[in-house]
Design an enzyme around this catalytic site. Structure first.
Site, short mmCIF file in Angstrom:
data_model
loop_
_atom_site.label_atom_id
_atom_site.label_comp_id
_atom_site.label_asym_id
_atom_site.label_seq_id
_atom_site.Cartn_x
_atom_site.Cartn_y
_atom_site.Cartn_z
CG ASP A 5 -2.19 0.72 1.08
OD1 ASP A 5 -2.31 1.50 0.12
OD2 ASP A 5 -3.08 0.56 1.94
CG ASP A 56 -9.37 2.35 -0.33
OD1 ASP A 56 -8.96 1.20 -0.54
OD2 ASP A 56 -8.72 3.19 0.33
C1 DGJ Z 1 -5.84 1.82 1.86
C2 DGJ Z 1 -6.20 0.58 1.12
O1 DGJ Z 1 -6.65 0.88 -0.16
C3 DGJ Z 1 -7.23 -0.18 1.92
O2 DGJ Z 1 -7.68 -1.30 1.21
C4 DGJ Z 1 -6.60 -0.57 3.24
O3 DGJ Z 1 -5.54 -1.45 3.00
C5 DGJ Z 1 -6.13 0.67 3.97
N1 DGJ Z 1 -5.28 1.48 3.15
C6 DGJ Z 1 -5.40 0.28 5.23
O4 DGJ Z 1 -4.87 1.36 5.87
#
Ligand code: DGJ
Length: 702
Positions: free
Chosen positions: A450, A519
């Site tokens: 991430d 997300d």
């Molecule tokens: C952003 C990601 O896109 C989410 O799926 C998740 O992993 C969060 N970060 C966790 O902080």
């Protein structure tokens, strides 16, 4: 595939369905000749014409006639290459130094007429693709520093057309990949990321057409930059009716210093000219990405479970084991523990940078959970965010100088975190060190990598030219860490993520296996995001989860079946809190997972036909078909029903003409000719949020 005619000086790149021709003219300048339908060398040579005289003393050289328009002379378009020498002189004057032609590669070497600066133009083609890869190498062969004010990978020119239309995506967090299609403005249109990462807000690809292309018809010229940092693509339309675009690393105002002996290799800016509308353009990119970009083209993405929406930061051994057991019962193949397993991480305020399991949550480390997951027959995946640090962390307390910053300026926190300077060798080595140990010590099969904020105060105090070197070096070191990790652990698979789809590009996809597209997991919103994502990137790489309702972001409730059918259009995952799913929901989900496994080879390796885009009250559909036409999957959706709405039959694509296809579920047999020419009346259950999946298998010839 690549040939050269010494008499005319023409180089011809022949792909299965297109040609690209260029030539070095009498002045030594590499000039563009053609990019479009197939030509012979002789035909391409016929395009060599006399230099068109300038219409007035204000016009200058046409910026679209050169392979890599440079800054210098009477050129006034956006330069692809802009150089400043140590004595303050600017410009580049082409002087050919040599060529290297093989069947699939062309290299044209040049040196500036007066300064020891070498520029090599690179071209590569593949026998199975119309995509042409181009990149540029610039080398400082002198003993004084040079500054590259702009170093694009390539510039692409279109033939003269009456109209030009630009397709691209814009977006934001939770609303990535919104497809835009608009008349190309006269002047310059800049698509860019200044965020240090590919970005949610724009994506480094363009498509141009004559304004007439549809999903199925028309010629489209498109290009994609394989780069995961800041970037810029400038499309240009000139008053005399020409258009083209140039693209490369860095945004406006970024320079790349080139020390004596130093070389800069730009990332590829690949492009393709296709007939057959936007659908054919997308399919060309999908096939190319699968065959020549992703590291494991033959593999099928596993059905994954991810804990993020179920538990947030509340991650511990007991609750994760409970979720893992439920996930295994559904047929999940890869269980991924998301954020919250390490250091003082209870929220996004602390802990980033301290990559050891939290003792209160994992009293015996991660091993017991990994073993449980493996024991349940699933692979084990773990979330990491190696490029970031919370100021409230041991790492930051020990190394406050490791973050991007300028001396005497504030350090802007976004999501309470700062960006580690991956351009620094010691930082990249530190990240590689703990990652390779983490993966090796625990038998981790999958990392979700991430990256949750954009750059700010992108400085590197103490390093000469630090802030100028930072952007490209950061991305190279990021790639280097991933490459080293993969080399250490060949079975490791990686998901690219940046707060959802903030880092999706062919650079990161060449070293990761899939990407988290957004997300936003609301199935209705997701349809638009997936529609934009799939314009260039293949479904194989598009992570898509089924999550809980009401959706955490939008509060919308849609049926489980609809959520599954939307996610089944990509690499299926599940992200809901399974401990709260009813027995009925779990049973239905298990059946849908099993159904997906029956058809995922079509989704992930087949050809995509977008039968109709996601609309408000119309039926939309995507079809995935085996490349040999032996099977097809139709996913159809109706978001909102409306009395009186049209229910038109859908014409299927990619089927073997004359063949018969059996519905794998009902056994009903259809004629391909009828399905393709007269269409299929889709039988959608009544009501809103109605969807279906239809799997047809070709009958053996009688
Ligand atoms: C952003 C990601 O896109 C989410 O799926 C998740 O992993 C969060 N970060 C966790 O902080």
């Amino acid at each position: 595939m690549i040939s050269f005619a010494p008499d005319s000086g023409v180089y011809l790149l022949a792909t299965p369905n297109s040609s690209y021709a260029l030539r070095v003219d009498e002045s030594g300048t590499p000039r563009h000749l053609a990019w479009g339908p197939r030509l012979t060398l002789e035909e391409a040579a016929a395009l060599v014409g006399p230099e068109v005289p300038m219409a007035s003393s204000f016009e200058g050289v046409s910026p679209l006639g050169e392979e890599l328009p440079v800054d210098g002379g009477a050129r006034y378009g956006p330069p692809s290459l802009q150089v400043r020498f140590a004595d303050g002189s600017r410009a580049f004057e082409w002087q050919p130094t040599g060529q290297h032609v093989t069947d699939d590669k062309l290299e044209l070497g040049f040196r500036d007429r007066n300064y020891p600066l070498d520029v090599t133009l690179h071209y590569r083609v593949h026998a199975d693709s119309d995509v042409i890869e181009r990149w540029t190498v610039v080398r400082n062969a002198g003993d004084e520093p040079v500054t590259l004010l702009r170093t694009d990978s390539a510039a692409w020119a279109l033939p003269p057309l009456r109209h030009y239309r630009l397709s691209h995506v814009t977006g934001q967090w939770c609303a990535e990949s919104q497809l835009r299609r608009e008349e190309l403005s006269y002047g310059e249109t800049v698509l860019t990321s200044r965020r240090g990462v590919t970005s949610h807000h724009a994506n480094p690809w363009v498509m141009l057409d004559a304004g007439e292309a549809t999903e199925e018809h028309g010629r489209v010229w498109s290009a994609t930059l394989a780069w995961s940092g800041s970037w810029r693509i400038t499309a240009q339309r000139t008053p005399d009716g020409r258009a083209g675009f140039t693209g490369g690393i860095g945004h406006d105002g970024t320079n790349v210093p080139l020390a004596p002996g130093e070389e800069l290799t730009t990332p590829p800016f690949a492009a393709v000219c296709t007939d057959g509308g936007f659908g054919a353009a997308s399919r060309a990119w999908h096939a190319y990405t699968i065959a020549h970009v992703v590291p494991h083209p033959e593999e099928l993405a596993p059905v994954l479970y991810n804990s993020w929406e179920a538990t947030g930061f509340d991650v511990d051994e007991v609750s994760q084991k409970a979720l893992a057991e439920r996930a295994a019962e559904l047929g999940v193949e890869l269980y991924v523990v998301d954020d919250g397993w390490f250091g003082a991480r209870r929220s996004d305020h602390a802990g980033l940078g301290d990559w050891t399991p939290t003792p209160e949550r994992f009293p015996n480390g991660l091993t017991p959970l990994v073993d449980t997951v493996h024991g349940l027959g699933m692979k084990f995946g773990l979330w990491v965010e190696p490029e970031m640090v919370n100021p409230d962390s041991d790492l930051y307390r020990e190394h406050p100088d490791w973050v991007l910053h300028f001396t005497d300026r504030p350090r802007t926190e976004l999501r309470n975190q700062l960006v580690l300077n991956f351009a620094r060798r010691d930082v990249a080595d530190w990240a590689y060190g703990w990652l390779t140990r983490l993966v090796g010590d625990h038998g981790i099969d999958f990392l979700k990598w991430d990256m949750n904020r954009a750059f700010s105060e992108a400085g590197w105090p103490g390093q000469p030219d630090g802030s100028d070197r930072l952007g490209p070096q950061y991305v190279r070191n990021l790639y280097g860490v991933i490459d080293r990790l993969r080399a250490d652990h060949p079975a490791l698979r990686i998901e690219a993520c940046s707060g959802g789809g903030g880092r999706v590009d062919l650079g990161i996809l060449s070293r990761t296996d899939q990407a988290w597209a957004s997300d936003n997991t609301d199935a209705a919103d997701r349809m638009g995001i997936q529609h934009g994502y799939g314009q260039v990137y293949p479904a194989r790489t598009m992570g898509a989860w089924v999550t809980d309702v009401p959706n955490q972001l939008t509060d919308r409730t849609v049926p489980l079946r609809f959520r599954f059918h939307v996610a089944m259009a990509g690499a299926l995952g599940i992200g809901g809190d399974l401990t709260h799913w009813s027995e009925d929901e779990l049973r239905e989900a298990a059946a849908l997972v099993a159904e997906y496994k029956q058809v995922r080879h079509l989704v992930q390796h087949g050809r995509l036909d977008r039968l109709s885009p996601p609309g408000q009250d119309t039926v939309s559909g995507v079809q995935y078909t085996a490349t040999d036409g032996s099977e097809t999957l139709l996913l159809a959706y109706r978001r909102v029903g409306r009395s009186g709405a049209q229910h038109l039959p859908v014409r299927l694509r990619g089927l073997t003409p004359g063949a018969r296809y059996r519905d794998a579920c009902t056994g009903v047999v259809h004629h391909a000719t009828v399905l393709a020419e007269y269409g299929l009346q889709i039988d959608l259950p009544s009501g809103d949020w109605s969807s279906t999946a239809l799997h047809l298998v070709r009958e053996p010839e009688a």
